[in-house]
Motif scaffolding. Structure first.
Motif, short mmCIF file in Angstrom:
data_model
loop_
_atom_site.label_atom_id
_atom_site.label_comp_id
_atom_site.label_asym_id
_atom_site.label_seq_id
_atom_site.Cartn_x
_atom_site.Cartn_y
_atom_site.Cartn_z
N ARG A 220 0.84 -1.20 0.00
CA ARG A 220 0.00 0.00 0.00
C ARG A 220 0.87 1.25 0.00
N GLN B 246 0.98 4.09 -3.04
CA GLN B 246 0.65 5.50 -2.81
C GLN B 246 1.84 6.39 -3.13
N LYS B 247 3.05 5.89 -2.90
CA LYS B 247 4.24 6.67 -3.23
C LYS B 247 4.38 6.86 -4.73
N GLY C 204 -2.48 10.28 -4.57
CA GLY C 204 -3.88 10.20 -4.18
C GLY C 204 -4.08 10.35 -2.70
N GLN C 205 -5.37 10.40 -2.31
CA GLN C 205 -5.74 10.57 -0.91
C GLN C 205 -5.71 9.23 -0.18
N ASP C 206 -5.62 9.32 1.15
CA ASP C 206 -5.60 8.10 1.95
C ASP C 206 -6.85 7.26 1.73
N ASP D 51 -8.36 6.72 -0.86
CA ASP D 51 -8.31 5.95 -2.11
C ASP D 51 -7.75 4.56 -1.89
N TYR D 52 -7.15 4.34 -0.72
CA TYR D 52 -6.48 3.07 -0.46
C TYR D 52 -7.18 2.37 0.71
N TYR E 143 -7.97 1.51 -4.63
CA TYR E 143 -6.87 0.55 -4.60
C TYR E 143 -7.04 -0.30 -3.34
#
Length: 952
Positions: free
Chosen positions: A273, A277-278, A282-284, A286-287, A301
């Motif tokens: 994760r 994200q790296k 995107g925003q938190d 989104d994961y 994701y």
């Protein structure tokens, strides 16, 4: 005046007065890290052959000391030692370096306090002479292997001014320097600060991850498959090469609506994760995670464990995710994986694995419709510096009452205190990167692992054994303790072969027989993952009298050719992989050598295993050309062991209808042409297969377009070979050797035609398949050879190969060729090289005096008035030199070293010892210097055997 005086005089004349004069091994030379040469190899060779040494270097790194220590261990047994002068300039040398230097008992170290000490000089005493290497190279891996460095190597007698100047300068600084000891190191450590390196990579965008060249290529291929309508693709990527980043880059390119990432452990999901994200941003929200405690909601994701997903598939729809990624997908044969894969219906499924070839009969390639998008091999990853470099050392295992550890050694001997003490001593001697040891030990038996853990803990090295019976939670707890420094070693049998991520590991110890190259690489890979501050991995392989020692050189270079010559070359040359090194102590070397020489590298079980794995990968019965593309099973195996590829397939259990009438044709193609050593015949047959009649002009055009040399003699040779005239038995018109009486072509004037009988054979689909396969195999093999000339430097040839490729009129058997053979003014010299350091051998045996000079001797009972001498001394003669080492098991293969000439005035005649028959010798001057690694390997071979006999 001695022979050494003569040699030095001649070498100095060549180096400083007239380069056209012959040079020996002692001539001045500029050393670089270019064209396959390294300063590292030269220094290793000088160390191994010297009787004393002195070094003065400003900078030293811990990594370079690991292979140096291997040589030092051997030198110590011979009573050879030396001095090292260094300093603290710019505080480059870390306290760790000095601590490691103090472990070498036959090395005296002093520290100069001279401001600006920046010297790089190496001195080696060889009794009769001394050698200096002075230039720009410090004692670091980059300097000795990769950097653009210049060093001048010169040799001198003891009374020579240059070595006396070096000795005086070194002696003055040595006397003024302070001795390295524990008190000095303690004081230095207190005030030492690591130097700040001025690197562009440390500025501005240090947190930005960019795809490397291999990741870019893989993503491009994945996207091309997806755009072409493929639903699935597989990526094989060595452990530690950034599979998760690669997957994130692939997703970034595809821009799917929703993505599902599947792994088998929650710890891996957390890292995945963060990586996604790296890369993608995107925003938190989104994961999201789908675990036993969390549901993803509407996250774009989603990261899920296999176990949770398999239990709760009813909570997601088959088409909820249009892009699915499965990590460690070689486990997909398990019921939980199958349940997930059968349920999900994404637009694209991407599988990631480091180990696709399985022993459980599950075919991961079939699961992905045989769409292998990309493969990142270990050697490529090391060269690209995607992985942490390793320093591998093969050392001798403990010897108890004259018996070395083997597969049959009772457990009580494996865990006796003396062996444990030996393991600790060796592990401490070779050391590890960094200040804290984080080690993995792989052994052969569960009970051994448990007992070793207890004994190591008692001796002050906290250790824990892990077995297959331990729970995942217990394993993770043990890993956490190792990372925290609470444990020094984790000891296991096969538990950590895969699926575990411990970046901090800086030492791997192998205490078991290498029964599988795959497992060897898996275990090696446990320590290759990069980590902050980690510069290299130390790998110590304790080599006993193991049956499978021959696998070690194959595994280290990922060699699947099953050629004994390649395994021997790895063993002798100790090749480097990027800035990773391979070293063997002499006793370990001899044990592996004995194993390689005994091993059945082309045994049926090994061949069937390679065949089965390639068949799984392709999803069909492999052809001979498929093996060449995959770098598996060299073509020579099919030729030498089976004569034709269809016979190999029969041995593999495949159904093949062999036609006895056509089999000699396939045997001819396989034995004579499929090796690719000359492409001319292959090009002609490929043209005639498509068009049964062509012109000589069209053929020549194709040769030119394929970069092949063209002359009348070669064209005539091609005709003789393909009409089988070349194979006519001498004095028996109409009978041929080996390949029957069926010519492949007919040449009439300017027309070339495929023989009508061959055209008839080609109407059979199976024969046509194997005909085309042999031609394609040869074309693939030809890529290894320089087709612009008859012979390629440093490639291997038989006597019959050389005679044919130099356009002899008739087939010759080896006994008819012998040690040399002349065709007009073209001479072919075949030398079996026996290296010895004794003067007697130099007088009467084939010896390299340098990389450009070889002492060569005639057959027995030849004088300077003989026909042999007349041919050899002909100033117009074109002499081709082939050499093999005296201990080569395959005595038919010689390495081609190029053209040479006889040194004027070097011919001399004498009576051979023991027979009193005349013989003559000459000095040969090579047009091209012998490849450095090959030359040093040959030079060291005699010394290695002598050392083994004295110390085994």
């Amino acid at each position: 005046m001695t022979w050494m005086d003569d040699q030095l005089r001649a070498d100095l004349q060549n180096g400083f007065i007239d380069s056209s004069r012959p040079a020996g091994a002692l001539g001045p030379e500029i050393l670089t890290n270019r064209q396959g040469n390294t300063i590292f190899n030269e220094i290793k060779n000088e160390l191994r052959t010297c009787t004393h040494f002195k070094m003065a270097v400003a900078f030293i790194t811990p990594a370079v000391l690991v292979p140096i220590k291997s040589i030092m261990m051997d030198l110590a047994q011979k009573g050879v030692g030396g001095e090292l002068l260094t300093g603290t300039y710019l505080q480059f040398n870390s306290p760790k370096v000095f601590a490691e230097l103090m472990k070498i008992p036959n090395l005296k170290v002093r520290l100069t306090e001279e401001v600006g000490f920046h010297q790089k000089g190496y001195w080696f005493d060889h009794q009769d002479y001394e050698t200096l290497i002075i230039g720009s190279a410090n004692l670091t891996m980059d300097a000795l292997l990769k950097n653009a460095e210049w060093c001048l190597k010169v040799s001198s007698k003891h009374q020579g001014a240059v070595v006396q100047q070096f000795a005086a300068e070194f002696g003055d600084q040595w006397q003024a320097a302070v001795q390295l000891n524990a008190a000095w190191l303690t004081a230095y450590q207190k005030g030492w600060q690591a130097p700040v390196l001025n690197s562009a990579s440390q500025t501005s965008h240090s947190d930005q991850v960019m795809p490397n060249a291999m990741q870019k290529a893989a993503c491009k291929r994945i996207e091309a498959l997806r755009q072409a309508g493929e639903k699935r693709a597989l990526v094989i990527s060595a452990t530690g090469t950034g599979k998760t980043y690669l997957a994130a880059f692939a997703v970034q390119s595809a821009k799917p609506n929703r993505v599902l990432v599947v792994a088998h452990r929650e710890q891996l999901l957390l890292k995945a994760r963060a990586s996604f994200q790296k890369i993608i941003g995107g925003q938190d929200q989104d994961y999201g995670f789908f675990t036993s405690q969390q549901t993803p909601g509407t996250a774009r994701y989603v990261f899920a464990t296999v176990q949770t997903l398999a239990r709760h598939l009813d909570q997601i729809g088959p088409a909820d995710f249009d892009y699915v990624i499965i990590d460690e997908v070689h486990h997909a044969g398990a019921a939980s994986y199958q349940k997930i894969i059968n349920w999900l219906q994404p637009r694209f499924l991407l599988g990631l694995t480091a180990t696709p070839d399985r022993t459980d009969d599950f075919n991961v390639y079939a699961l992905f419709n045989y769409q292998l998008a990309y493969e990142i091999r270990l050697q490529e990853a090391l060269s690209e510096r995607m992985l942490c470099p390793f320093q591998f050392v093969g050392v001798s295992d403990y010897v108890w009452q004259g018996q070395t550890v083997s597969e049959k050694t009772p457990l009580k001997h494996l865990i006796q205190p003396e062996r444990v003490d030996w393991i600790i001593k060796v592990a401490d001697y070779y050391g590890h990167d960094g200040d804290v040891l984080h080690g993995l030990i792989f052994c052969s038996r569960t009970k051994e692992a448990q007992e070793l853990a207890m004994l190591l803990t008692q001796k002050g090295y906290p250790a824990q054994a892990l077995t297959g019976q331990d729970s995942a939670a217990k394993r993770e707890q043990a890993v956490a303790r190792l990372q925290a420094g609470e444990l020094v070693y984790l000891i296991t049998v096969d538990v950590f072969n895969e699926g575990i991520d411990i970046p901090c590991v800086n030492q791997v110890i192998m205490l078991r027989d290498t029964q599988s190259a795959i497992i060897f690489l898996q275990q090696l890979g446990r320590g290759l993952r990069k980590a902050p501050g980690k510069q290299f991995l130390t790998v110590i392989d304790f080599i006993g009298n193991y049956q499978h020692n021959y696998l070690i050189p194959q595994a280290l270079t990922d060699d699947h050719s099953h050629q004994r010559s390649r395994a021997l070359q790895t063993l002798r040359a100790e090749p480097t992989l990027g800035i990773s090194t391979i070293s063997f102590t002499r006793l370990a070397y001899e044990r592996i050598l004995a194993s390689v020489e005994k091993a059945q590298l082309t045994g049926m079980s090994l061949l069937k295993s390679e065949f089965s794995q390639l068949k799984q990968r392709l999803g069909r019965t492999p052809l001979m050309a498929d093996f060449q593309r995959a770098g598996i099973l060299d073509e020579s195996i099919f030729a030498e062991k089976f004569k034709t590829y269809p016979r190999f397939l029969q041995k593999m259990g495949e159904t093949v209808n062999l036609n006895l009438q056509t089999e000699p044709v396939l045997q001819f193609l396989t034995e004579e042409l499929a090796n690719g050593k000359r492409q001319h015949e292959l090009i002609l047959l490929a043209m005639l297969t498509k068009q049964s009649t062509i012109t000589v002009a069209d053929y020549q055009t194709q040769l030119h377009q394929n970069g092949c040399w063209v002359d009348d003699a070669t064209l005539a040779s091609v005709k003789r070979v393909l009409t089988l005239e070349y194979y006519l038995t001498k004095g028996k018109i109409g009978s041929r050797i080996r390949y029957g009486n069926q010519p492949l072509i007919i040449m009439a004037g300017q027309q070339i035609q495929l023989h009508p009988q061959i055209q008839n054979y080609l109407r059979d689909a199976e024969f046509r398949l194997f005909w085309n396969d042999a031609i394609e195999t040869g074309r693939l093999q030809a890529q290894k050879y320089d087709q612009k000339q008859p012979l390629t430097l440093n490639q291997r040839y038989t006597r019959m190969d050389a005679v044919k490729l130099l356009n002899n009129a008739q087939y010759m058997v080896p006994n008819g060729i012998g040690g040399y053979y002349f065709m007009g003014e073209t001479g072919i010299l075949f030398v079996t090289y026996h290296h010895s350091n004794t003067r007697a051998a130099i007088d009467f045996d084939n010896q390299f005096r340098s990389r450009t000079q070889l002492s060569f001797y005639s057959k027995t009972n030849r004088t300077l008035n003989s026909r042999d001498a007349e041919k050899l001394l002909n100033p117009n003669a074109s002499l081709h030199l082939f050499v093999k080492n005296s201990d080569e098991q395959d005595q038919s293969q010689f390495v081609y070293l190029g053209l040479c000439q006889v040194m004027p005035g070097s011919a001399h005649e004498f009576l051979q010892k023991g027979t009193n028959k005349p013989i003559f010798g000459v000095e040969l001057l090579l047009k091209h210097p012998v490849d450095q690694a090959l030359y040093l390997a040959w030079q060291n071979e005699g010394a290695a055997h002598q050392f083994y006999q004295e110390n085994s």
